[in-house]
Structures are given as structure tokens and as C-alpha cells.
Design a protein around this motif. Structure first.
Motif, mmCIF file in Angstrom:
data_model
loop_
_atom_site.group_PDB
_atom_site.id
_atom_site.type_symbol
_atom_site.label_atom_id
_atom_site.label_comp_id
_atom_site.label_asym_id
_atom_site.label_seq_id
_atom_site.Cartn_x
_atom_site.Cartn_y
_atom_site.Cartn_z
ATOM 1 N N LEU A 82 0.820 -1.209 0.000
ATOM 2 C CA LEU A 82 0.000 0.000 0.000
ATOM 3 C C LEU A 82 0.854 1.260 0.000
ATOM 4 N N GLY A 83 2.052 1.179 0.561
ATOM 5 C CA GLY A 83 2.939 2.338 0.608
ATOM 6 C C GLY A 83 3.840 2.276 1.819
ATOM 7 N N MET A 84 4.493 3.410 2.093
ATOM 8 C CA MET A 84 5.407 3.502 3.215
ATOM 9 C C MET A 84 4.728 4.218 4.377
ATOM 10 N N SER A 85 5.072 3.830 5.605
ATOM 11 C CA SER A 85 4.585 4.523 6.793
ATOM 12 C C SER A 85 5.744 4.666 7.769
ATOM 13 N N GLN A 86 5.542 5.485 8.793
ATOM 14 C CA GLN A 86 6.578 5.694 9.795
ATOM 15 C C GLN A 86 5.980 5.581 11.186
ATOM 16 N N ASP A 87 6.787 5.075 12.120
ATOM 17 C CA ASP A 87 6.381 5.002 13.515
ATOM 18 C C ASP A 87 6.516 6.367 14.169
ATOM 19 N N LYS A 88 6.074 6.434 15.417
ATOM 20 C CA LYS A 88 6.278 7.657 16.182
ATOM 21 C C LYS A 88 7.766 7.843 16.445
ATOM 22 N N LYS A 89 8.182 9.081 16.629
ATOM 23 C CA LYS A 89 9.588 9.374 16.873
ATOM 24 C C LYS A 89 9.966 8.964 18.292
ATOM 25 N N ILE A 90 11.114 8.306 18.398
ATOM 26 C CA ILE A 90 11.646 7.884 19.688
ATOM 27 C C ILE A 90 12.850 8.763 19.992
ATOM 28 N N TYR A 91 12.871 9.334 21.183
ATOM 29 C CA TYR A 91 13.977 10.199 21.588
ATOM 30 C C TYR A 91 14.925 9.434 22.497
ATOM 31 N N ILE A 92 16.228 9.590 22.241
ATOM 32 C CA ILE A 92 17.271 8.953 23.031
ATOM 33 C C ILE A 92 18.068 10.060 23.697
ATOM 34 N N GLN A 93 18.234 9.969 25.013
ATOM 35 C CA GLN A 93 18.983 10.986 25.740
ATOM 36 C C GLN A 93 20.144 10.343 26.470
ATOM 37 N N LYS A 94 21.296 10.995 26.381
ATOM 38 C CA LYS A 94 22.465 10.587 27.149
ATOM 39 C C LYS A 94 22.839 11.756 28.046
ATOM 40 N N PHE A 95 23.095 11.462 29.302
ATOM 41 C CA PHE A 95 23.377 12.511 30.272
ATOM 42 C C PHE A 95 24.531 12.067 31.152
ATOM 43 N N ARG A 96 25.541 12.908 31.259
ATOM 44 C CA ARG A 96 26.677 12.624 32.140
ATOM 45 C C ARG A 96 26.618 13.601 33.317
ATOM 46 N N ARG A 97 26.423 13.078 34.478
ATOM 47 C CA ARG A 97 26.258 13.943 35.641
ATOM 48 C C ARG A 97 27.551 14.678 35.982
ATOM 49 N N ARG A 98 27.390 15.876 36.459
ATOM 50 C CA ARG A 98 28.473 16.755 36.918
ATOM 51 C C ARG A 98 29.470 17.113 35.817
ATOM 52 N N LYS A 99 29.194 16.823 34.568
ATOM 53 C CA LYS A 99 30.136 17.106 33.480
ATOM 54 C C LYS A 99 29.598 18.175 32.531
#
Length: 104
Positions: A64-81
Motif C-alpha cells: 500500500l505504501g510507506m509509513s513511519q512510527d512515532k519518533k523515539i527520543y534517546i537521551q544521554k546525560f553525564r552527571r556533573r560534566k
């Protein structure tokens, strides 16, 4: 009647006329796909199981065609840096409609 087939490491339970998303393929809308790794077929007369797959049974579908999923966000966090990074990913899929289960 329904069938269970494998595509992209996932198992799908489908019936004729059903629409679903599978892994992305670079195929134009309107073309046909054929899935031949069918694990099981169920009908009024009972369930047929493969060992591991059923020979001569296939599931045909139209694209039928192409579709896309919802966007997934990836976060990386380094404390005190004072360092953080945020990226996103949006998976592409191919939308198909199951036409028939052949060879039952």
C-alpha cells in the motif's frame, strides 16, 4: 482462515483483507509480496502446523505504501560534566494488505 508467517525475525498472525506494517522494503505501491515461511495455518477443519514451516503454503500481499512510527527520543546525560546529548529515531515501515493464503 488465518496464517502465521515469519518476516524480519517477527511472527505475524494474518487473515485475508488485513492491513499491517512490516519492515521497510524499497518497493513501489501496488506491487505484490509473497511470504513463504508460513509456520501454521488455521481453518474450519483445524490447525496445520509446520515442522518448522509448511511446504507449498504462502501468503501473498500487496504493497500500500510507506509509513513511519512515532519518533523515539534517546537521551544521554553525564552527571556533573555539563554534558548531555539528545537524538531521535523514526522507523520506516512498509504498509501491506494480505490478499490470500495459498496452498492450503
Amino acid at each position: 482462515m488465518y496464517a502465521i508467517f515469519v518476516d524480519g525475525g517477527r511472527q505475524y498472525r494474518v487473515e485475508p483483507g488485513m492491513e499491517l506494517d512490516v519492515d521497510y522494503r524499497d518497493i513501489a505501491a501496488g506491487e505484490n509480496l509473497k511470504f513463504e515461511t508460513v509456520l501454521a495455518v488455521g481453518a474450519e477443519d483445524g490447525l496445520k502446523l509446520g515442522a518448522p514451516t509448511l511446504d507449498g503454503v504462502s501468503v501473498s500481499a500487496s504493497v500500500l505504501g510507506m509509513s513511519q512510527d512515532k519518533k523515539i527520543y534517546i537521551q544521554k546525560f553525564r552527571r556533573r560534566k555539563h554534558s548531555k546529548k539528545r537524538t531521535g529515531h523514526r522507523q520506516k515501515n512498509t504498509r501491506i494488505r494480505i490478499e490470500e493464503i495459498a496452498g492450503v
